[in-house]
Write a protein that holds these residues in place. Structure first.
Motif, PDB file in Angstrom:
ATOM      1  N   SER A 275       0.831  -1.090   0.044  1.00  0.00           N
ATOM      2  CA  SER A 275      -0.128  -0.031   0.110  1.00  0.00           C
ATOM      3  C   SER A 275       0.955   1.387  -0.113  1.00  0.00           C
ATOM      4  CB  SER A 275      -0.820  -0.050   1.239  1.00  0.00           C
ATOM      5  OG  SER A 275      -0.285  -0.379   2.275  1.00  0.00           O
ATOM      6  N   GLU A 276       2.092   1.333   0.837  1.00  0.00           N
ATOM      7  CA  GLU A 276       2.799   2.619   0.930  1.00  0.00           C
ATOM      8  C   GLU A 276       3.476   2.648  -0.663  1.00  0.00           C
ATOM      9  OE1 GLU A 276       6.305   1.747   2.852  1.00  0.00           O
ATOM     10  OE2 GLU A 276       7.122   3.727   2.677  1.00  0.00           O
ATOM     11  N   LEU A 277       3.776   1.453  -1.234  1.00  0.00           N
ATOM     12  CA  LEU A 277       4.323   1.862  -2.464  1.00  0.00           C
ATOM     13  C   LEU A 277       3.300   2.432  -3.358  1.00  0.00           C
ATOM     14  CD1 LEU A 277       6.455  -1.298  -3.397  1.00  0.00           C
ATOM     15  CD2 LEU A 277       7.475   1.000  -2.703  1.00  0.00           C
ATOM     16  N   GLU A 278       2.094   1.816  -3.495  1.00  0.00           N
ATOM     17  CA  GLU A 278       1.014   2.134  -4.366  1.00  0.00           C
ATOM     18  C   GLU A 278       0.698   3.752  -4.218  1.00  0.00           C
ATOM     19  OE1 GLU A 278       0.386   0.795  -6.970  1.00  0.00           O
ATOM     20  OE2 GLU A 278       0.205  -1.237  -6.565  1.00  0.00           O
ATOM     21  N   GLU A 279       0.872   4.290  -2.803  1.00  0.00           N
ATOM     22  CA  GLU A 279       0.438   5.598  -2.480  1.00  0.00           C
ATOM     23  C   GLU A 279       1.435   6.452  -3.552  1.00  0.00           C
ATOM     24  OE1 GLU A 279       0.409   6.045   1.739  1.00  0.00           O
ATOM     25  OE2 GLU A 279      -1.513   4.778   1.628  1.00  0.00           O
ATOM     26  N   THR A 280       2.698   6.169  -3.167  1.00  0.00           N
ATOM     27  CA  THR A 280       3.941   6.978  -3.954  1.00  0.00           C
ATOM     28  C   THR A 280       3.506   6.855  -5.431  1.00  0.00           C
ATOM     29  OG1 THR A 280       5.161   6.036  -2.188  1.00  0.00           O
ATOM     30  CG2 THR A 280       6.162   7.334  -3.729  1.00  0.00           C
ATOM     31  N   ARG A 281       3.363   5.776  -6.092  1.00  0.00           N
ATOM     32  CA  ARG A 281       3.021   5.544  -7.292  1.00  0.00           C
ATOM     33  C   ARG A 281       1.943   6.445  -7.916  1.00  0.00           C
ATOM     34  NH1 ARG A 281       2.971   0.027 -10.591  1.00  0.00           N
ATOM     35  NH2 ARG A 281       1.754  -0.915  -9.094  1.00  0.00           N
ATOM     36  N   ASP A 282       0.777   6.538  -6.811  1.00  0.00           N
ATOM     37  CA  ASP A 282      -0.451   7.304  -7.348  1.00  0.00           C
ATOM     38  C   ASP A 282      -0.076   8.633  -7.423  1.00  0.00           C
ATOM     39  OD1 ASP A 282      -1.938   5.059  -7.668  1.00  0.00           O
ATOM     40  OD2 ASP A 282      -2.791   5.203  -5.762  1.00  0.00           O
ATOM     41  N   VAL A 283       0.800   9.274  -6.430  1.00  0.00           N
ATOM     42  CA  VAL A 283       1.280  10.576  -6.452  1.00  0.00           C
ATOM     43  C   VAL A 283       2.045  10.871  -7.896  1.00  0.00           C
ATOM     44  CG1 VAL A 283       2.607  12.332  -5.374  1.00  0.00           C
ATOM     45  CG2 VAL A 283       1.394  10.587  -4.097  1.00  0.00           C
ATOM     46  N   VAL A 284       2.771  10.121  -8.212  1.00  0.00           N
ATOM     47  CA  VAL A 284       3.531  10.072  -9.380  1.00  0.00           C
ATOM     48  C   VAL A 284       2.650  10.303 -10.742  1.00  0.00           C
ATOM     49  CG1 VAL A 284       5.477   9.501 -10.896  1.00  0.00           C
ATOM     50  CG2 VAL A 284       5.544   9.023  -8.280  1.00  0.00           C
ATOM     51  N   ARG A 285       1.721   9.123 -10.564  1.00  0.00           N
ATOM     52  CA  ARG A 285       1.015   9.255 -11.677  1.00  0.00           C
ATOM     53  C   ARG A 285      -0.030  10.385 -11.832  1.00  0.00           C
ATOM     54  NH1 ARG A 285      -1.340   3.574 -10.270  1.00  0.00           N
ATOM     55  NH2 ARG A 285      -0.418   2.129 -11.792  1.00  0.00           N
ATOM     56  N   GLU A 286      -0.339  11.112 -10.561  1.00  0.00           N
ATOM     57  CA  GLU A 286      -1.067  12.247 -10.514  1.00  0.00           C
ATOM     58  C   GLU A 286      -0.612  13.523 -11.294  1.00  0.00           C
ATOM     59  OE1 GLU A 286      -3.370  12.882  -7.200  1.00  0.00           O
ATOM     60  OE2 GLU A 286      -4.224  10.961  -7.087  1.00  0.00           O
ATOM     61  N   LEU A 287       0.672  13.446 -10.896  1.00  0.00           N
ATOM     62  CA  LEU A 287       1.552  14.788 -11.085  1.00  0.00           C
ATOM     63  C   LEU A 287       1.926  14.613 -12.636  1.00  0.00           C
ATOM     64  CD1 LEU A 287       4.068  14.797  -8.031  1.00  0.00           C
ATOM     65  CD2 LEU A 287       2.232  16.497  -8.671  1.00  0.00           C
ATOM     66  N   GLY A 288       2.234  13.598 -13.114  1.00  0.00           N
ATOM     67  CA  GLY A 288       2.725  13.401 -14.331  1.00  0.00           C
ATOM     68  C   GLY A 288       2.112  14.178 -15.592  1.00  0.00           C
ATOM     69  N   PRO A 289       0.872  13.834 -15.840  1.00  0.00           N
ATOM     70  CA  PRO A 289       0.253  14.525 -16.931  1.00  0.00           C
ATOM     71  C   PRO A 289       0.084  16.091 -16.866  1.00  0.00           C
ATOM     72  CG  PRO A 289      -1.018  12.822 -15.890  1.00  0.00           C
ATOM     73  CD  PRO A 289      -0.181  13.229 -15.110  1.00  0.00           C
ATOM     74  N   THR A 290       0.432  16.779 -15.516  1.00  0.00           N
ATOM     75  CA  THR A 290       0.102  18.340 -15.439  1.00  0.00           C
ATOM     76  C   THR A 290       1.587  18.887 -15.344  1.00  0.00           C
ATOM     77  OG1 THR A 290       0.062  17.952 -13.035  1.00  0.00           O
ATOM     78  CG2 THR A 290      -1.938  17.805 -14.212  1.00  0.00           C
ATOM     79  N   VAL A 291       2.644  18.335 -15.450  1.00  0.00           N
ATOM     80  CA  VAL A 291       4.060  18.858 -15.329  1.00  0.00           C
ATOM     81  C   VAL A 291       4.127  19.855 -16.322  1.00  0.00           C
ATOM     82  CG1 VAL A 291       6.394  18.474 -15.480  1.00  0.00           C
ATOM     83  CG2 VAL A 291       5.136  16.906 -14.468  1.00  0.00           C
ATOM     84  N   ASN A 292       4.255  21.127 -16.103  1.00  0.00           N
ATOM     85  CA  ASN A 292       4.654  22.420 -16.831  1.00  0.00           C
ATOM     86  C   ASN A 292       5.651  23.361 -16.461  1.00  0.00           C
ATOM     87  OD1 ASN A 292       3.083  22.659 -19.264  1.00  0.00           O
ATOM     88  ND2 ASN A 292       1.034  23.042 -17.948  1.00  0.00           N
ATOM     89  N   THR A 293       5.523  23.826 -15.173  1.00  0.00           N
ATOM     90  CA  THR A 293       6.618  24.473 -14.701  1.00  0.00           C
ATOM     91  C   THR A 293       7.914  23.785 -14.232  1.00  0.00           C
ATOM     92  OG1 THR A 293       5.769  24.753 -12.543  1.00  0.00           O
ATOM     93  CG2 THR A 293       4.835  26.320 -13.709  1.00  0.00           C
ATOM     94  N   GLN A 294       8.840  24.579 -13.791  1.00  0.00           N
ATOM     95  CA  GLN A 294      10.053  23.811 -13.486  1.00  0.00           C
ATOM     96  C   GLN A 294       9.724  23.445 -12.069  1.00  0.00           C
ATOM     97  OE1 GLN A 294      13.452  24.502 -14.639  1.00  0.00           O
ATOM     98  NE2 GLN A 294      14.279  23.432 -13.071  1.00  0.00           N
ATOM     99  N   ALA A 295       9.261  23.825 -11.413  1.00  0.00           N
ATOM    100  CA  ALA A 295       8.925  23.471  -9.984  1.00  0.00           C
ATOM    101  C   ALA A 295       8.001  22.279  -9.821  1.00  0.00           C
ATOM    102  CB  ALA A 295       7.953  24.379  -9.037  1.00  0.00           C
ATOM    103  N   GLU A 296       6.968  22.217 -10.763  1.00  0.00           N
ATOM    104  CA  GLU A 296       6.198  20.776 -11.226  1.00  0.00           C
ATOM    105  C   GLU A 296       7.069  19.669 -11.373  1.00  0.00           C
ATOM    106  OE1 GLU A 296       1.938  22.811 -12.172  1.00  0.00           O
ATOM    107  OE2 GLU A 296       3.200  22.470 -13.758  1.00  0.00           O
ATOM    108  N   GLN A 297       8.052  20.018 -12.306  1.00  0.00           N
ATOM    109  CA  GLN A 297       9.030  19.019 -12.907  1.00  0.00           C
ATOM    110  C   GLN A 297       9.884  18.432 -11.900  1.00  0.00           C
ATOM    111  OE1 GLN A 297       9.536  17.546 -15.778  1.00  0.00           O
ATOM    112  NE2 GLN A 297      11.449  16.715 -15.931  1.00  0.00           N
ATOM    113  N   GLU A 298      10.266  19.296 -10.839  1.00  0.00           N
ATOM    114  CA  GLU A 298      11.118  18.865  -9.637  1.00  0.00           C
ATOM    115  C   GLU A 298      10.347  18.088  -8.813  1.00  0.00           C
ATOM    116  OE1 GLU A 298      12.855  22.150  -8.032  1.00  0.00           O
ATOM    117  OE2 GLU A 298      14.271  22.508  -9.851  1.00  0.00           O
ATOM    118  N   SER A 299       9.266  18.499  -8.659  1.00  0.00           N
ATOM    119  CA  SER A 299       8.422  17.602  -7.785  1.00  0.00           C
ATOM    120  C   SER A 299       8.146  16.166  -8.300  1.00  0.00           C
ATOM    121  CB  SER A 299       7.020  18.397  -7.212  1.00  0.00           C
ATOM    122  OG  SER A 299       5.999  17.634  -7.207  1.00  0.00           O
ATOM    123  N   PHE A 300       7.690  16.218  -9.555  1.00  0.00           N
ATOM    124  CA  PHE A 300       7.515  14.942 -10.224  1.00  0.00           C
ATOM    125  C   PHE A 300       8.656  14.179  -9.980  1.00  0.00           C
ATOM    126  CE2 PHE A 300       7.880  12.364 -14.241  1.00  0.00           C
ATOM    127  CZ  PHE A 300       6.691  11.487 -14.158  1.00  0.00           C
TER     128      PHE A 300
END
Ligand code: ATP
Ligand code: MG
Length: 534
Positions: free
Chosen positions: A86-111
């Motif tokens: 479950s812990e891995l899945e949570e992190t994976r979900d965060v990455v999945r959510e961030l991925g399609p919206t990456v635009n700015t430098q900050a978003e890229q870094e967080s992804f």
């Protein structure tokens, strides 16, 4: 949901899943007798029992039994065994959510940050042995890591080319993330030989005195069309002889072949002894040799068979037509009435065996004769599993309709090596216990002893105390005893004893207790006898 529907749901009647069944008393007594006989007979031949897991890695079966066989291609019950992630899945979900919206430098870094978190968590758990990845998942993971590194080293510049590249890599990462599966694919075992070989390797049994003789029994699972003698959970009694090849064995090939033939014959002798001891009547042993996988032996024969089949292709059914390409030997297995006359004209493998296989087959037959084991040769007996070579055999029994095979077996030199072990020879068989039981019942040998030895009919407080003592003593002496929990009139109690098929009724009333007497009634004759209680 309305109350009424809820009630209905609550009272839902469950049924055993199609192709599975409950084995009930008194029939289970017959099962126990059959299994007990197997324990006893196999022990007299020096076999030891091995108890195997009911599920294994799917790959074990696909390798051993063969990916093209019916068993592996369509009959196995397989599932993904997921660890707690479950812990891995949570992190994976965060990455999945961030991925399609990456635009700015900050978003890229967080992804990138969460992605690196995800990868390092997976690696930590892998290193700690808390996570098992299949070989496919491992390569998916390394692909993900490579793309991640590519993305990391991409310059910050916002030119169109770099931007496109960044988008592309991000999409690749998201796809790779979806693909990555944790856990492993496992299957309920469809047969036991593969597991026995796996265990032989895992426990270094090549270091034991050779050959190693093992037997196993228990449920097997195949998703087949259920019918008489064919179930989705069925039971097998299985025996295997394994022998790791000595390095100097090649020097004396003829001697080795002769020894193998003796082992084959003894395995079959044990099997027939077992059938005899359980009282199976009319069993017929069929044997054949399917040679070994070489151009001057089976491969050469299969090529000839294939070209003979091509010539009559139009006259064959769809299944056999397909098998000409996938597995021509299996055409010989066909039960289709319309194909029988054609199959009779096909070349026989016996005419195409190499000298070694010919010598081995002749020796097996000689050895069977020496042991007084009757057999019939059946050149069409090829067996459906990939691992067989040289000796194949099958036993049929009457009364079973078209599912009349109660046992199948054969030699499988090379299987242990295929599963990562040392060069090892093997032979074994699997008895279909369900069909054996059916055959015993059909021939009237399956009557299980029903009922109790003694029914204790008691009335009165003091009698009850005496009844408890009597039940204890009788049970200790090995009798089966029914002690009713409530007082009943003697007439009713005797009726109950009859219904349960008891042989004796022990009658204990206050009279008996005060006189220290037991009244014993033989229920079949009605004869009654008093004796002094001890
Ligand atoms: P069949 O040709 O009858 O399908 P098989 O060649 O698939 O048998 P094996 O894999 O050799 O069978 O298994 C050995 C024995 O196990 C068979 O001879 C049979 O008695 C029994 N068996 C196989 N499948 C089933 C099943 N689905 N239900 C009950 N018994 C089975
Ligand atoms: Mg089958």
């Amino acid at each position: 949901m309305s109350d009424a529907t809820a009630k209905k749901e609550e009272r839902r009647k469950f049924q055993a899943i199609r192709g599975t069944r409950d084995l009930l008393p008194p029939e289970t007594e017959l099962w126990n007798r059959v299994e007990q006989t197997a324990h006893e007979v196999f022990a007299t031949f020096g076999y030891g029992e091995i108890r195997l897991p009911t599920f294994e890695q799917t790959e074990l079966f696909s390798r051993a039994v063969g990916g093209e066989t019916d068993i592996v291609s369509k009959e196995m019950y397989s599932f993904f065994d997921n660890p707690d992630i479950s812990e891995l899945e949570e992190t994976r979900d965060v990455v999945r959510e961030l991925g399609p919206t990456v635009n700015t430098q900050a978003e890229q870094e967080s992804f990138l940050f969460y992605l690196s978190q995800f990868i390092s968590k997976v690696e930590q758990r892998l290193a700690a042995g808390e996570l098992i990845l299949s070989s496919t998942a491992l390569s998916d993971l390394s692909a993900l890591k490579n793309t991640f590194q590519e993305l990391q080293v991409l310059p910050d510049s916002a030119d169109a080319h770099t931007n496109d590249k960044r988008k592309l890599l991000t999409v690749e990462i998201l796809v790779a993330l979806d693909l990555l599966k944790f856990g492993e694919r496992v299957s309920l075992r469809p047969e036991a030989t593969a597991s026995v070989c796996r265990a032989y390797i895992e426990h270094n049994m090549q270091q034991l005195p050779q050959p190693v003789k093992l037997y196993a029994m228990g449920p097997m699972f195949r998703r087949e069309r259920p019918q008489k003698g064919r179930y989705r959970q069925f039971y097998q009694i299985d025996a295997e002889v394994l022998e790791t090849v000595r390095p100097d064995a090649a020097k004396d090939a003829a001697k080795e072949l002769a020894k193998d033939a003796v082992i084959d014959a003894e395995v079959i002798e044990m099997l027939m002894t077992f059938f005899d001891k359980v009282g199976l009547q009319g069993a017929t042993l069929f044997i054949n040799s399917i040679g070994h996988n070489a151009d001057n032996c089976r491969r050469g024969y299969v090529a000839k068979l294939k070209s003979a089949l091509e010539k009559v292709k139009d006259k064959l059914g769809a299944d056999s037509q397909r098998r000409i390409d996938t597995n021509p030997l299996r055409v010989l297995d066909s039960k289709l009435e319309s194909e029988q006359a054609i199959i009779a004209t096909l070349p026989h493998i016996a005419d195409h065996l190499c000298d070694d296989c010919k010598a081995h087959y002749a020796a097996v037959k000689r050895q069977l004769e020496l042991r007084g084991v009757l057999y019939q040769e059946n050149w069409r007996l090829v067996r459906g599993l990939d691992y067989y070579m040289r000796t194949t055999f099958e036993i049929t029994a009457p009364g079973l309709g078209s599912q009349n095979a109660v046992c199948g077996g054969g030699r499988y030199d090379g299987l242990v090596e295929l599963l990562g072990g040392p060069p090892t020879k093997g032979i074994g068989f699997a008895i279909g216990e369900d069909r054996l039981i059916l055959a015993l019942q059909e021939s009237g040998k399956g009557q299980a002893q029903q009922g109790r030895d003694v029914y204790i009919a008691w009335m009165g407080e003091r009698a009850y105390a005496a009844a408890i003592r009597a039940a204890k003593d009788l049970r200790n002496a090995g009798f089966s005893v029914e002690l009713p929990p409530v007082e009943q009139k003697f007439g009713k109690a005797l009726g109950q004893a009859d219904k349960l098929g008891a042989r004796y009724a022990l009658i204990l009333g206050d009279n008996e207790v005060s006189e220290a007497l037991w009244t014993l009634k033989i229920l079949s004759t009605g004869e009654q006898q008093k004796s002094v209680s001890s």
